[in-house]
Design a protein around this motif. Structure first.
Motif: not given
Ligand SMILES: Cc1ncc(COP(=O)(O)O)c(C=O)c1O
Length: 380
Positions: A94-97, A196-201, A227-232, A238-240
């Motif tokens: 996930g993006a958090t890690q 750059f946190d682009e998880v919502y690309e 990036y986060s696969f979870g959002k896309t 799945w936390k990827m």
């Molecule tokens: C801005 C932002 N960054 C990171 C994350 C974390 O993503 P992930 O669930 O892939 O860890 C989120 C999830 O809500 C988010 O909103």
């Protein structure tokens, strides 16, 4: 034995608190950010296929090569950039890690990290655990604008990193070309790293393109893009995720990654490798979510809430200034209990808990749920 807490002021996250209250009271949960619809079936089938095929042991530490190659291909097509899958991409849990690992690898004790508030809640504790200090730039409703000259004036000899999130959770704002060029200017003038946190690309509306750091070579040279696969793919559980960063930064990130998780879910990585270049999927996402935003904004316009202009993410902010003078946490809890719709008080995204009388709703829900929430919100 007395325990010395490294995060003495951290309690249960507001997301757990509001989701817990929603469960307890049977409220419609528009607080935490996750879809109430499933991820694509072909992607689930691919995970199963790879499990059956025996792709079930540890993946290589930086990630399955086929997935890293597919991602390099995707970003070449999207942003015209030339990313080396061997040395610049690392697959994370996930993006958090990814964020935690990159901050841990690159930020030292005594340094400063500039963040933009309201800020995603993992940044501050990750910075503090390194013995560093978060320096907030406070964005305010309704525009949540950034003045880059003011940001530059906040840079001190101790500043090591600037964390940027676009599209931005929770404000729904997006950075445009002029913002990225201003950041590139800062990158050229200062010795800093940019995260750059682009998880919502792909969750970006009204035809606005996503201006990724990957498009600006002089900026990318000093950047870690997350990036986060979870959002896309509608599969937050799945936390990827992954990082893309130049080789010298990736080398440091991987030193921490290998002792943090070492590697992440093998069959899912293989499945994603087969799926990420399905352009049809991600090209449809802006329209898919824009329809939900439009529906939810129409609903809010029939209430006494005042919606903030949302250009990206699956979050909608709304001011309740004309409804109540309560602090936002009390207001959010009360409407959950009394009216049956849970949201997040935006003060939770500010270190000093600044209260602008704004709450956040997640609209990643099917129309029936958004409409049912609307019927309740209209009574407030
Ligand atoms: C801005 C932002 N960054 C990171 C994350 C974390 O993503 P992930 O669930 O892939 O860890 C989120 C999830 O809500 C988010 O909103």
């Amino acid at each position: 034995m007395p325990i010395h807490s490294k995060l003495p002021d951290v309690g249960t996250s507001i997301f757990a608190v509001m989701s817990g209250l929603a469960r307890e009271t049977g409220a419609i949960n528009l607080s935490q950010g996750f879809p109430n619809f499933d991820c694509p079936k072909p992607l689930k089938d691919l995970v199963y296929k790879h499990m059956i095929a025996g792709d079930n042991q540890y993946a290589p530490m930086p990630g399955v090569p086929a997935l890293r190659q597919s991602l390099a291909q995707k970003y070449r097509r999207l942003h015209g950039c030339d990313i080396d899958p061997d040395t610049e991409i690392t697959i994370t849990a996930g993006a958090t890690q990814a964020l935690f690992t990159a901050i841990t690898a690159l930020v030292d004790r005594g340094q400063e990290v500039i963040i933009f508030e309201p800020a995603y809640d993992s940044y501050v504790p990750s910075i503090r655990l390194c013995g560093a200090t978060p320096i907030p730039y406070k964005m305010q409703p309704p525009e949540y604008k950034v003045d880059w000259e003011r940001v530059e004036s906040m840079i001190t000899p101790k500043t090591k990193m600037i964390i940027i999130n676009t599209p931005h959770n929770p404000s729904g704002q997006v950075l445009l070309e002029e913002d990225l060029l201003a950041l590139q200017g800062i990158a050229l003038r200062h010795d800093l790293i940019f995260m750059f946190d682009e998880v919502y690309e792909h969750l970006i509306f009204d035809g606005i393109p996503h201006f990724s750091a990957l498009r600006y070579p002089e900026l990318y040279r000093k950047s870690v893009v997350v990036y986060s696969f979870g959002k896309t793919y509608h599969n937050t559980g799945w936390k990827m995720g992954y990082t893309i960063a130049p080789e010298e930064l990736t080398r440091e990130i991987r030193k921490v990654h290998q002792f943090n998780v070492f590697s992440v879910n093998t069959p899912i990585q293989h499945a994603l490798a087969d799926y990420v270049n399905n352009e049809e999927w991600y090209s449809a996402l802006p329209g898919f979510y824009q329809e939900k935003r439009d529906l939810f904004v129409d609903i809010l316009r029939q209430t006494r809430f005042e919606p903030v202009d949302c250009k990206g993410t699956y979050f909608q902010l709304a001011s309740y200034r004309t409804i109540s003078e309560e602090d936002d946490l009390s207001f959010a809890k009360r409407i959950t209990r009394e009216y049956g719709v849970a949201c997040i008080p935006v003060s939770a995204f500010y270190v000093d808990k600044s209260d602008f009388k704004v709450v956040r709703f997640c609209f990643a829900k099917t129309p029936d749920v958004l409409e049912a929430a609307g019927e309740r919100l209209i009574k407030i």
